[in-house]
Design a protein around this motif. Structure first.
Motif, PDB file in Angstrom:
ATOM      1  N   THR A  25      -3.001   5.360 -13.432  1.00  0.00           N
ATOM      2  CA  THR A  25      -3.410   5.077 -12.058  1.00  0.00           C
ATOM      3  C   THR A  25      -3.758   3.593 -11.913  1.00  0.00           C
ATOM      4  N   THR A  26      -4.168   3.260 -10.709  1.00  0.00           N
ATOM      5  CA  THR A  26      -4.591   1.887 -10.422  1.00  0.00           C
ATOM      6  C   THR A  26      -5.778   1.486 -11.318  1.00  0.00           C
ATOM      7  N   ARG A  29      -4.213   0.346 -14.457  1.00  0.00           N
ATOM      8  CA  ARG A  29      -3.520  -0.930 -14.229  1.00  0.00           C
ATOM      9  C   ARG A  29      -4.531  -2.070 -14.102  1.00  0.00           C
ATOM     10  N   GLU A 315      -4.219   7.259  -4.681  1.00  0.00           N
ATOM     11  CA  GLU A 315      -3.266   7.986  -5.532  1.00  0.00           C
ATOM     12  C   GLU A 315      -3.787   9.384  -5.873  1.00  0.00           C
ATOM     13  N   MET A 334      -0.574   1.655  -1.518  1.00  0.00           N
ATOM     14  CA  MET A 334      -0.129   1.243  -2.848  1.00  0.00           C
ATOM     15  C   MET A 334       1.324   1.636  -3.094  1.00  0.00           C
ATOM     16  N   SER A 336       2.563   2.306  -5.710  1.00  0.00           N
ATOM     17  CA  SER A 336       2.617   3.294  -6.787  1.00  0.00           C
ATOM     18  C   SER A 336       2.653   4.731  -6.279  1.00  0.00           C
ATOM     19  N   SER A 339       5.868   6.790  -7.182  1.00  0.00           N
ATOM     20  CA  SER A 339       6.135   7.303  -8.530  1.00  0.00           C
ATOM     21  C   SER A 339       5.235   8.488  -8.851  1.00  0.00           C
ATOM     22  N   LEU A 340       4.030   8.475  -8.299  1.00  0.00           N
ATOM     23  CA  LEU A 340       3.140   9.613  -8.520  1.00  0.00           C
ATOM     24  C   LEU A 340       3.669  10.838  -7.773  1.00  0.00           C
TER      25      LEU A 340
END
Ligand code: NFS
Ligand code: SF4
Length: 635
Positions: A25-26, A29, A315, A334, A336, A339-340
């Motif tokens: 997750t963020t 990162r 997320e 985000m 991202s 992809s989640l």
């Protein structure tokens, strides 16, 4: 960077789950980015031209300047104001989109939108000097929308209308004297980018003043966005709902409304109400809408939609396995998410031409066909729901009751029950009597340089203990929603004796079905304009310039360029502004001193950085005490 990731129990559960399934997750990162490069962290890295990056290397001969000769103070000032340009662009573009929509409604071109709050339309029209006597609603709406659009590209050199019609006279004088009063939103932002081009302005003071001018455009854009959104969708009144991931329902089609602009999300709310039947036909108990970030705040304020979570934990809403669609518009989304979503059945639906995510579903939102666009999105969600894997569903049983919807109007309505002729006096009297110390605005984001939500909660509870009246917007307000500070229990738990008494009086007068909350949720980040209007009313009532009123702002976890812009116009408008992360101005002691010290002499407002929430709160209380003390001496 802090070891503890978050203070949010639901988020903690989901982060454990992420670990279990091996999704980074963020939070992971953020860790991967450590340690940060000192040059970037302190603002002394310049990438403004292709010769860069140039870093300030004081020990090397020739290294104490960039290749072009730019000194640390030029580099830091340029980098800082370019954040403001980004933030002001985002907010003002949002405002422009709303203004265009109102214009098209007035011209009869949009069937799915209407003027909902005519009273507010009349008030705004009068405020900006548009004739209302004997004229039709649509005629007036057209003039208001045109006046708003005129802010963006007018040819005449007149001070921006939403600034002149909102600010106090003494403040307008300060803005004019310091030459930072903008006359055209697009011009000031473009000029700032020009000013900071390679080989252009190297005077840090001049650059900062250019930045403040653009920051005032940010204020103007958001003030008109708030006004016109209220006109189109209604001005929020107190609502009761809930917040945190526990607001996601296992038996319903869950749709998250994420981003910032209410234009689409409002219509989705309407469409969802009409489509309950379709959801039931698919085997669900109905449709459940939840909000994330400021789109969430917009539909919470006006429609009572529950809050799922705030920026840093977006997320995690997907990790519940029960999120069928996430509809996003603009800002703070985000990349991202996509992809989640691939690990689940969740559909990510992007809707705006300037915000797409590779591989996600894009449904170009069209105001001319708004309700159909919204229905199409909901059908996608219902389809996704049919593919939901029950074995993957894991919703934290964590949520809190939320009492929100405190637009300035609804707050004043409560004050009116005590003082019908002069509602703001209820607040200023309580301050002058020493019952409460003043007002603190909580604004801004999450920033994973610290522990998620911790600064928000600690500073708010500390200020409450010290009898400070609390208002909030943005992701700060959502942190409070999740942690139970937006309800009456929050008052019992955290408020000092004076604040408790003040709340008790308000409760007795408000006669709502529920107790008023510890923190008053004023809306999204563009609704920081509401908080500023409150400050301006205090100044007028107390007969003071903004630099003297007991009003402070804090962005405990500031992150976005928009937050930099908001903080900066707060300073220009006389407000002390706390920021809870170390910002990249510290690389130049000159620039840092200007924004934290000299600014106070010029504007009355100033920044201060403090990462320790207890110390930050103590300083904020001290500032309020100082202002109150000076005001008492003046009498
Ligand atoms: Ni404001 Fe609201 Fe949140 Fe920060 Fe982003 S959602 S506009 S920028 S992260 S508070
Ligand atoms: Fe280097 Fe100057 Fe170019 Fe910045 S503008 S990258 S300091 S040469």
């Amino acid at each position: 960077m802090s070891e503890k990731r978050t203070i949010d129990v639901a988020a903690t559960q989901m982060l454990d789950k992420a670990k279990e399934i091996g999704f980074l997750t963020t939070f992971d990162r953020a860790k991967a980015q450590e340690p940060r490069c000192t040059f970037g962290n302190t603002g002394i890295c310049c990438r403004i031209c292709l010769q860069g990056p140039c870093r300030i290397l004081p020990k090397k001969p020739g290294g104490n300047r960039g290749i072009c000769g730019a000194a640390d103070y030029t580099i830091v000032a340029r980098n800082t104001v370019r954040y403001i340009a980004g933030g002001a662009s985002a907010h003002s573009d949002h405002g422009r989109h709303i203004a265009e929509t109102l214009l098209h409604v007035a011209e009869g071109k949009l069937k799915d939108y209407q003027v909902t709050d005519t009273e507010k339309l009349m008030r705004v029209a009068k405020k900006i000097g548009i004739e209302t006597e004997g004229r039709g609603v649509m005629e007036i709406a057209k003039d208001v929308a045109t006046a708003a659009l005129d802010e963006y590209g007018r040819m005449h050199e007149e001070d921006l209308t939403w600034i002149t019609s909102n600010c106090t006279d003494s403040r307008l004088e300060v803005l004019r004297k310091t030459n930072i009063m903008p006359t055209n939103i697009n011009l000031s932002i473009a000029q700032l980018l020009h000013q900071t081009h390679v080989g252009n302005d190297s005077d840090p003071i001049n650059i900062i003043f250019g930045g403040l001018k653009a920051a005032l455009c940010d204020y103007d854009g958001m003030a008109l966005a708030t006004d016109l959104s209220d006109i189109l969708f209604g001005t929020g009144v107190p609502v009761v709902t809930e917040a945190n991931l526990g607001a996601i329902k296992a038996d319903k089609v869950n749709i998250a409304l994420h981003g910032h602009n209410p234009l689409l999300s409002q219509i989705v709310v309407k469409a969802a109400r009409e489509m309950e039947g379709e959801a039931k036909a698919a085997g669900a108990a109905g449709i459940n809408l939840v909000g994330i970030c400021c789109t969430g705040n917009e539909v919470l304020t006006r429609e009572g939609v529950a809050i799922a979570t705030n920026f840093a934990t977006q997320e995690l809403a997907i990790l519940t396995g029960a999120m069928d669609a996430m509809v996003v518009d603009v800002q703070c989304i985000m990349p991202s998410l996509r992809s989640l979503a691939e690990c689940y059945h969740t559909k990510i639906v992007t809707t705006m031409p300037i915000m797409k995510i590779p591989g996600s579903y894009h449904l170009a939102f069209d105001e001319h066909n708004a309700i159909n666009s919204a229905k199409e999105i909901i059908r996608l969600a219902i389809d996704a729901y049919k593919k939901r894997d029950a074995a993957k569903v894991c919703i934290p049983d964590v949520k809190n009751t939320v009492v929100a919807g405190f637009t300035l109007e609804s707050l004043l309505n409560i004050f009116k029950q005590i003082n019908a002729d002069n509602p703001i006096k209820v607040l200023t009297d309580a301050i002058e009597a020493g019952e409460i110390k003043g007002v603190a605005l909580f604004a801004g984001c999450n920033n994973l340089k610290g522990t998620h939500d911790e600064n928000h909660i600690t500073i708010a509870t500390e200020l409450a203990k010290n009898d400070v009246f609390l208002v909030a917007t943005g992701c700060a307000a959502q942190a409070f929603a999740k942690e139970g500070l937006l309800n009456g229990e929050g008052v019992q738990k955290y408020a000092g004796e004076g604040l408790k008494k003040f709340h008790a009086r308000l409760n007795a007068a408000a006669k709502l079905t529920t107790e008023l909350p510890l923190v008053f949720h004023m809306g999204s980040c563009v609704d920081n304009s509401r908080a500023q209007e409150l400050a301006n009313m205090m100044a007028r009532e107390m007969g003071l310039d903004n630099r003297d009123i007991p009003y402070v702002a804090t962005a405990p976890e500031a992150m976005s360029e928009k937050a930099v812009a908001i903080g900066s116009w707060n300073v220009a408008l006389g407000n002390p502004v706390h920021v809870g992360v170390v910002v990249p101005t510290v690389g130049s002691s000159l620039v840092n001193d200007v924004v934290t010290k000299i600014a106070e002499d010029v504007f009355g407002g100033f920044f201060f950085w403090e990462t320790d929430p207890v110390k930050a709160a103590a300083r904020l209380v001290e500032i309020l005490d100082e202002r109150n003390w000076k005001n008492a001496m003046r009498k």
